[in-house]
Enzyme design. Structure first.
Site, PDB file in Angstrom:
ATOM      1  N   ASN A   9      -8.101   3.222  14.414  1.00 23.70           N
ATOM      2  CA  ASN A   9      -8.318   4.663  14.236  1.00 23.70           C
ATOM      3  C   ASN A   9      -8.241   4.935  12.739  1.00 23.70           C
ATOM      4  OD1 ASN A   9      -8.262   7.424  14.118  1.00 23.70           O
ATOM      5  ND2 ASN A   9      -6.270   7.656  15.122  1.00 23.70           N
ATOM      6  N   LYS A  11      -8.718   7.668  11.185  1.00 26.09           N
ATOM      7  CA  LYS A  11      -8.274   9.026  10.827  1.00 26.09           C
ATOM      8  C   LYS A  11      -9.227   9.596   9.765  1.00 26.09           C
ATOM      9  CE  LYS A  11      -3.721   7.743  12.394  1.00 26.09           C
ATOM     10  NZ  LYS A  11      -2.271   7.902  12.349  1.00 26.09           N
ATOM     11  N   HIS A  95      -4.661  12.782  20.538  1.00 23.01           N
ATOM     12  CA  HIS A  95      -3.837  12.124  19.519  1.00 23.01           C
ATOM     13  C   HIS A  95      -2.729  13.075  19.072  1.00 23.01           C
ATOM     14  CE1 HIS A  95      -2.575  10.181  15.825  1.00 23.01           C
ATOM     15  NE2 HIS A  95      -3.129   9.092  16.298  1.00 23.01           N
ATOM     16  N   GLU A  97      -1.515  13.719  16.267  1.00 24.47           N
ATOM     17  CA  GLU A  97      -1.839  14.550  15.088  1.00 24.47           C
ATOM     18  C   GLU A  97      -2.650  15.771  15.515  1.00 24.47           C
ATOM     19  OE1 GLU A  97      -3.437  11.345  12.749  1.00 24.47           O
ATOM     20  OE2 GLU A  97      -1.409  10.524  12.557  1.00 24.47           O
ATOM     21  N   GLU A 167       1.620   6.267  22.043  1.00 21.62           N
ATOM     22  CA  GLU A 167       1.923   6.316  20.610  1.00 21.62           C
ATOM     23  C   GLU A 167       3.138   7.219  20.393  1.00 21.62           C
ATOM     24  OE1 GLU A 167      -1.733   5.270  18.059  1.00 21.62           O
ATOM     25  OE2 GLU A 167      -1.760   7.420  18.382  1.00 21.62           O
ATOM     26  N   GLY A 173       2.729   6.034  11.375  1.00 16.99           N
ATOM     27  CA  GLY A 173       2.694   6.163   9.919  1.00 16.99           C
ATOM     28  C   GLY A 173       4.057   6.080   9.269  1.00 16.99           C
ATOM     29  N   SER A 213       2.494   2.165  13.773  1.00 17.04           N
ATOM     30  CA  SER A 213       2.889   1.149  12.786  1.00 17.04           C
ATOM     31  C   SER A 213       2.628  -0.282  13.262  1.00 17.04           C
ATOM     32  CB  SER A 213       4.355   1.331  12.374  1.00 17.04           C
ATOM     33  OG  SER A 213       4.538   2.597  11.764  1.00 17.04           O
TER      34      SER A 213
END
Ligand code: 13P
Length: 252
Positions: A9, A11, A95, A97, A167, A173, A213
């Site tokens: 991904n 992003k 996701h 985010e 996730e 991250g 990660s």
């Protein structure tokens, strides 16, 4: 046997030229790899370049999001038929985010999954708890709730067009990967929830990815868990050599 899937991904990273460079480096490097499916999710603007570059290879291209309507006055949005037209085989939905920064809910995930099914595409549906939810003992309930809401309209046959990605938000991250045991435990919960809703054969066939990660140094121990069927990789998917070594997890 579930076929593993390694997904990158990107992003909001990479221009069209950078996408082409990535595929120029990756494709020869993975020419002999056939133990897993490989999916890359570039930003919308680089989808076309990625589809072109990946043509004839074993790498499929995914979008990172979509709108649930097929067309209309929705400035800034992109629909499932448009993604199909662009050559995508998948889209990520839900996701964290998007949930945290852009108002994605289980209800919008449900609608987006339906739109993908209608357009003949597959969904990579993300679930995962925040640190507060984990620390207050709510991780399992959160993930079960996200699955129940997001997959609410699916039938058993639709499930074959779904990949679930677990996730945990606290691992994204941050460099703080879930241990293989923690990840595997939640993958077991997800499979159990899916079995309860769709049946155990369907749950056994579902591919569940871990994300948060994932790096060349930890992919092997994650993939050694029987319930972990692949990875959704953010930062470490931007570099072709690093993504290649993740793709090659069993044979470094
Ligand atoms: P990182 O691998 O950068 O932690 O990102 C994970 C992720 O969000 C993939 O969708």
């Amino acid at each position: 046997m579930r076929r593993p899937v390694i997904t990158g991904n990107w992003k909001m990273f990479k221009t069209r030229a950078a996408a082409r460079e990535f595929f120029d480096a990756l494709l020869p490097a993975i020419a002999g790899v056939d133990h897993c499916d490989i999916v890359v999710a570039p930003p919308f603007t680089a989808l076309d370049a990625a589809v072109e570059a990946a043509r004839g290879s074993r790498v499929a291209v995914a979008a990172q999001d979509l709108h649930w309507e097929s067309e209309g006055a929705f400035t800034g949005e992109v629909s499932a038929p448009m993604l199909a037209d662009a050559g995508c085989a998948y889209s990520i939905v839900g996701h964290s985010e998007r949930r945290q920064l852009f108002g994605e809910t289980d209800e919008t995930v449900r609608r987006k999954i339906r739109a993908l099914m209608d357009a003949g595409l597959s969904a990579i549906a993300c679930v995962g708890e925040t640190l507060e939810e984990r620390e207050s003992g709510e991780a399992e309930a959160t993930v079960r709730g996200q699955l129940a809401g997001g997959l609410a309209e699916l039938t058993g046959s639709g499930l074959s067009h779904i990949i679930v990605a677990y996730e945990p938000v606290w691992a994204i991250g941050t460099g703080r990967t879930a241990t293989p045991d923690v990840a595997a435990a939640m993958h077991g919960v997800i499979r159990d929830a899916v079995a309860g809703r769709f049946g155990s054969a369907e749950a056994e066939a579902l591919r569940i990815l871990y994300g948060g990660s994932v790096k060349p140094g930890n992919i092997a121990e994650l993939m050694a868990q029987p319930d972990i069927d692949g990875a959704l990789v953010g930062g470490a998917s931007l570099d072709a050599a690093s993504f290649e070594s993740i793709v090659r997890y069993p044979a470094p």
